[in-house]
Enzyme design. Structure first.
Site, PDB file in Angstrom:
ATOM      1  CB  ALA A  30      -3.831 -10.821  -7.360  1.00 52.61           C
ATOM      2  CB  THR A  31      -3.735  -5.278  -8.535  1.00 56.39           C
ATOM      3  OG1 THR A  31      -3.191  -4.125  -7.869  1.00 56.39           O
ATOM      4  CG2 THR A  31      -5.026  -4.959  -8.910  1.00 56.39           C
ATOM      5  CB  THR A  32      -5.914  -3.492  -3.451  1.00 63.06           C
ATOM      6  OG1 THR A  32      -5.993  -4.973  -3.204  1.00 63.06           O
ATOM      7  CG2 THR A  32      -7.292  -2.915  -2.788  1.00 63.06           C
ATOM      8  CE  LYS A  63      -0.478  -2.768  -8.268  1.00 66.51           C
ATOM      9  NZ  LYS A  63      -0.842  -3.608  -7.454  1.00 66.51           N
TER      10      LYS A  63
END
Lengths: 251, 243
Positions: A30-32, A63
């Site tokens: 989970a990340t964006t 990231k």
């Protein structure tokens, strides 16, 4: 001393490997992360949060990683494997450029990432090592930046106008699609300042609907990780620069 | 002849050294200057490059046979990248590469008297956080090397002329100089070293000469930049930056 310029081939010769799937890694998902074209190039942005289930593991995760002066990767999925992939690509691109005295082609860079994702198939199938990155690269011949997104098996697709990955990317892609159709200006006609502010607003939107996406808080000086890619190469937009852009528009 | 015949082995080594020096006579010098803004590397090539990026903070300037330069270059690049990948970029240093990789390999190659020798002389540069942290190393074809103090390294085939050029350059580099001024200084030393006589310090008019033209040759120069916010420090100079 074979000098063939292939760092991935060099690793097994020295008993080194990029494989890290031993089945014991903690799954952090989970990340964006997302990327879109603006007037002068491509902007790539992401949040700082890493989660494991409902636990916030870190709110200081980088990231968006520069691979070389003409390419960068936005990682989504298992951080242990994704970061190792980025490090392998970074070394492979540098090694090729230095040993062959010319930069690796954009196609070869994209294939190198595909190959790493494909080699990671066992970890992906076991469910703990999935990686679904974005890649932005500059074609040395045309100096035009492009955005690509990948599935966890290594297939690549060009994001003609934008791309996103991670649990919060759905809402961001919806907003970007809306702006590309009816925005004024559309993202691809935005100045750098407008595009940076849009990126921060998109992350604030994603954080509203996805607990695994770390938000942006301009009042506290918390901004997204943002890098831009254009004919001049990769450049980081520092939090101070983002704060200045934020003040300009007084949102 | 076998290598257990000591006197003949000594003769062979001496002949080999003499042969290499003779073969290197036509090669032209290379330079490295440690400056506040970074390390400037300079060479003059004729179709073949002389200045190369090795790793994030490391560069090489070399003279000699192009094929042998290429062997050295590939060896060091592979060693640097394996070390950097296995450990970290900060662990890749000139000292470690010379002590544990290139130095022994060059010495072993030089003493293999039944194989073709490597005909190459090198200057390695590693940019640090400050000029005091910079490392300049002069590496000889036989694997011997020495670290150069005072911010100047010159690679040349004549040791006496090389020493004279280093001393002259140290004095010239005392003040603040722009990149074009540094390039002209290096070029003036290059011209003095390639003249068919012992090194004579160039006069001020020669150093200040705006001409960068050298028949059938191309000036190569690159900065290892000291800016701390960049991972990749090597930046070749464009023609516009030279002048």
């Amino acid at each position: 001393m074979n000098g063939d310029g292939d760092f991935l081939s060099l690793l097994p010769q020295t008993a080194l490997t990029t494989a890290r799937g031993d089945g014991k890694a903690v799954a952090l998902e989970a990340t964006t992360v997302f990327a879109f074209h603006y007037a002068d190039g491509v902007i790539v942005a992401g949040d700082h949060r890493a989660t494991a289930g409902n636990v916030v593991f870190s709110d200081r995760t980088e990231k968006i990683l520069e691979l070389d002066r003409h390419s960068l990767i936005a990682i989504a999925g298992s951080p242990a494997i994704a970061v190792e992939m980025a490090r392998t690509l970074q070394t492979a691109f540098d090694f090729y450029r230095r040993s062959q005295l010319q930069p690796m082609s954009l196609q070869a860079k994209m294939r190198a990432l595909s190959r790493l994702l494909h080699d990671n198939l066992p970890a992906t199938l076991q469910g703990f090592g999935t990686v679904a990155p974005l890649f932005a690269g500059l074609d040395p011949a045309t100096m035009r930046p492009s955005i690509y997104f990948y599935d966890p098996l290594g297939a690549q697709f060009e994001g003609v106008k934008h791309a996103g990955s991670g649990s919060g990317s759905g809402s961001i892609k919806s907003v970007l699609h809306f702006l590309e159709q009816w925005g004024s200006p559309t993202p691809e006609k935005m100045t750098l300042g407008e595009a940076v502010n849009l990126a921060n607003r998109l992350l604030m939107t994603a954080a509203e609907f996805d607990t695994a996406t770390g938000g942006v808080d301009p009042l506290r000086g918390d901004f997204a990780t943002i890098k831009v890619l254009n004919g001049a190469g990769v450049r980081s937009i520092t939090p101070a620069a983002q704060a200045a852009f934020w003040q300009e528009v007084k949102p | 002849m076998t290598t257990d015949e000591p006197y003949r082995w000594l003769d062979a080594i001496a002949n080999r050294r003499e042969y290499i020096r003779d073969q290197l006579k036509g090669a032209t010098p290379v330079f490295a200057f440690s400056r506040p803004e970074g390390i400037l590397l300079f060479g003059v090539g004729s179709g073949q490059s002389k200045v190369f990026e090795i790793y994030d903070r490391l560069a090489l300037a070399a003279l000699g046979h192009p094929v042998d330069i290429e062997k050295i270059r590939q060896t060091v690049i592979e060693a640097a990248h394996l070390e950097g990948f296995t450990r970290a970029a900060e662990d890749v240093t000139i000292r470690r590469l010379l002590n544990f990789s290139l130095g022994p390999a060059l010495k072993a190659g030089f003493e293999q008297i039944f194989s073709a020798p490597l005909m190459v002389e090198c200057v390695f540069a590693e940019v640090g956080a400050t000029p005091a942290d910079d490392v300049l190393a002069r590496v000889n074809f036989d694997g011997s090397y020495r670290f150069q103090a005072h911010g100047v390294a010159v690679g040349h085939t004549n040791p006496a002329d090389e020493t004279a050029a280093v001393e002259w350059l140290r004095a010239q580099l005392a003040g603040a100089l722009t990149t074009p001024q540094l390039v002209r200084l290096a070029l003036a030393a290059w011209r003095a070293l390639t003249a068919d006589k012992a090194f004579v310090p160039p006069d001020a008019a020669t150093v200040a000469s705006p001409s960068l033209a050298i028949e059938d040759r191309v000036i190569e120069a690159a900065w290892l930049e000291r800016r701390g916010d960049m991972r990749l420090r090597y930046r070749p100079l464009t023609a516009a930056e030279l002048s």
